[in-house]
Design an enzyme around this catalytic site. Structure first.
Site, PDB file in Angstrom:
ATOM      1  N   GLN A  17      32.311  43.952  33.146  1.00  0.00           N
ATOM      2  CA  GLN A  17      32.162  42.654  33.799  1.00  0.00           C
ATOM      3  C   GLN A  17      31.462  42.671  35.148  1.00  0.00           C
ATOM      4  OE1 GLN A  17      34.881  38.891  35.399  1.00  0.00           O
ATOM      5  NE2 GLN A  17      35.822  40.430  34.094  1.00  0.00           N
ATOM      6  N   GLU A 139      39.861  45.026  37.575  1.00  0.00           N
ATOM      7  CA  GLU A 139      40.005  43.738  38.242  1.00  0.00           C
ATOM      8  C   GLU A 139      41.277  43.623  39.075  1.00  0.00           C
ATOM      9  OE1 GLU A 139      39.770  40.131  39.732  1.00  0.00           O
ATOM     10  OE2 GLU A 139      38.119  40.864  38.497  1.00  0.00           O
ATOM     11  N   ASP A 168      36.002  41.713  39.815  1.00  0.00           N
ATOM     12  CA  ASP A 168      34.833  42.046  39.002  1.00  0.00           C
ATOM     13  C   ASP A 168      33.653  41.116  39.289  1.00  0.00           C
ATOM     14  OD1 ASP A 168      35.479  44.332  37.473  1.00  0.00           O
ATOM     15  OD2 ASP A 168      36.779  43.153  36.194  1.00  0.00           O
ATOM     16  N   GLY A 247      45.698  27.007  56.088  1.00  0.00           N
ATOM     17  CA  GLY A 247      44.702  26.660  57.094  1.00  0.00           C
ATOM     18  C   GLY A 247      45.140  25.482  57.930  1.00  0.00           C
ATOM     19  N   GLY A 248      44.166  24.886  58.602  1.00  0.00           N
ATOM     20  CA  GLY A 248      44.488  23.782  59.491  1.00  0.00           C
ATOM     21  C   GLY A 248      44.701  22.463  58.772  1.00  0.00           C
TER      22      GLY A 248
END
Length: 415
Positions: A17, A139, A168, A247-248
């Protein structure tokens, strides 16, 4: 107009892959990708996860569009001779062999440079230099060693890998950028160079926001955007955050109408500060607009669980698509949880070429993912993957071999 990479020849020694993702992207952009495979066997994925007996699997076909296939026994003297000619004939050699495999074949970087000083040698490895440089990586190993798994999953449960193939396919995309950059540099220098992408490094690059949070945690001892706050004490490493963005812009996956029977009747909802007043109006909580406990992003952080629970009361009265239509009218960021079935049937994705229908001589028609990168002057035409050794004769002719020589090589199972 011509394709963006028209005239560039890629010698594709990749399999499974990560490497095929890279070379397929280059082929979509117009490069002539010559996939080298073992006679009688080919890429291992041709036979993996088959849904039709004795037919190339979807695993193979969906990673090898727009390529040509030559079979070659690189252990035979004649096979090595053909390989030398291919190296001299091509611009880039791409491989994702186990560490040292190319050297053991007798084709070290120094030897390749002697054969073709303009050759770019591009490699995908599991790890860069260090204690694990010789280890084999797949993977999920890449996701774990690159930092993704430790930060993914429910806060009070085990580490979790994602279904997105960031190890991958993610590394293949990084390598493709490196190759194009090296080709551009070659226009100025006249020489090729080595390009390497390690799977651990690529996953870490995709997890950079978590490395950001590690440093924030070490400085402040708390991550207020994470669901552990304010009830659970933080440790010394970034914890798993469930479906919170970290996050914000706090977000959560919320139930929608029909969730009891439909495992994908959910929507991702973001309480963006700029549209907080609209969110309050939509769910019928206008008082929250001025309430000091909710009026600012900082004030809302300790109450996110309660806020999302109230929003979910509203989303449960709407289908995920109804909710999206209502929320989008106010520019409230959201997105329905789309199943693979819904994506496969999405006409807009077909119209843009993100999902394509491909015809194959033995498997028939099948769906695949098209080029996610769109160029205005170089549209991508997705063609089927090659049959094993389908182009051996025409590639050998291109290298200057006669029909008699090709016949002998076939009889001797060189190709």
């Amino acid at each position: 107009m011509g394709k963006a990479l028209e005239g560039v020849r890629i010698l594709d020694f990749t399999h499974v892959q990560s490497g095929p993702t890279c070379t397929q992207l280059l082929a979509w952009f117009g490069a002539d990708v010559i996939k080298v495979e073992r006679p009688g066997e080919g890429d291992a994925t041709r036979g993996q996860l088959r849904d039709i007996p004795d037919v190339d699997s979807l695993y193979f076909t969906m990673l090898n569009h727009n390529k040509r296939s030559i079979t070659l026994n690189t252990k035979s003297p004649k096979g090595k001779e053909v390989l030398v000619k291919l190296i001299r004939h091509c611009d880039v050699l791409v491989e994702n062999f186990a560490p040292g495999a190319l050297d053991r074949m007798g084709f070290t970087w120094e030897h390749i440079q002697e054969l073709n000083p303009r050759m770019i040698l591009a490699s995908i490895k599991g790890f860069g230099p260090g204690p694990y440089v010789d280890c084999k990586v797949y993977e999920n190993v890449a996701q774990c060693t690159g930092g993704a798994a430790s930060t993914t999953g429910d806060p009070d449960d085990i580490p979790m890998v994602t279904g997105a193939q960031i190890g991958d396919s993610g590394t293949g995309l990084h390598l493709a950028l490196g190759i194009v950059t090296a080709l551009l540099h070659r226009e100025k220098s006249g020489r090729g160079q080595r390009v390497t992408a390690a799977m651990q490094d690529a996953v870490l690059n995709l997890c950079r926001v978590k490395l950001r949070d590690q440093q924030r945690l070490e400085r402040t001892g708390v991550l207020k955007e994470y669901p552990q706050y304010p009830d659970i004490e933080f440790g010394d490493a970034v914890p798993r955050a469930g479906n919170a963005s970290g996050g914000g812009q706090p977000g959560a996956i919320l139930k929608c109408k029909g969730w009891q029977k439909d495992p994908n009747a959910y929507i991702y909802f973001i309480t963006q500060a700029a549209v907080w007043a609209d969110i309050c109006r939509v769910i019928g909580e206008e008082d929250w607009i001025t309430n000091p406990h909710f009026a600012t992003p900082e004030a809302r952080l300790p109450h996110l669980k309660m806020i999302f629970a109230r929003i979910e009361e509203w989303t449960k009265t709407k289908t995920k698509f109804e909710a999206m239509d209502i929320l989008n009218a106010f520019d409230i960021p959201c997105g329905p949880i789309l199943s693979m079935k819904e994506i496969a049937e999405d006409s807009s994705l077909r119209d843009t070429g993100t999902v394509v229908q491909v015809d194959h001589p033995t498997r028939g028609s099948y769906l695949s993912v098209g080029n996610p990168i769109k160029l205005s002057d170089s549209p991508t035409e997705v063609t089927r993957s090659p049959l094993l050794g389908e182009h051996s004769s025409e590639i050998l002719e291109l290298l200057g071999y006669s029909a008699d020589e090709i016949g002998i090589m076939k009889n001797e199972r060189v190709v």
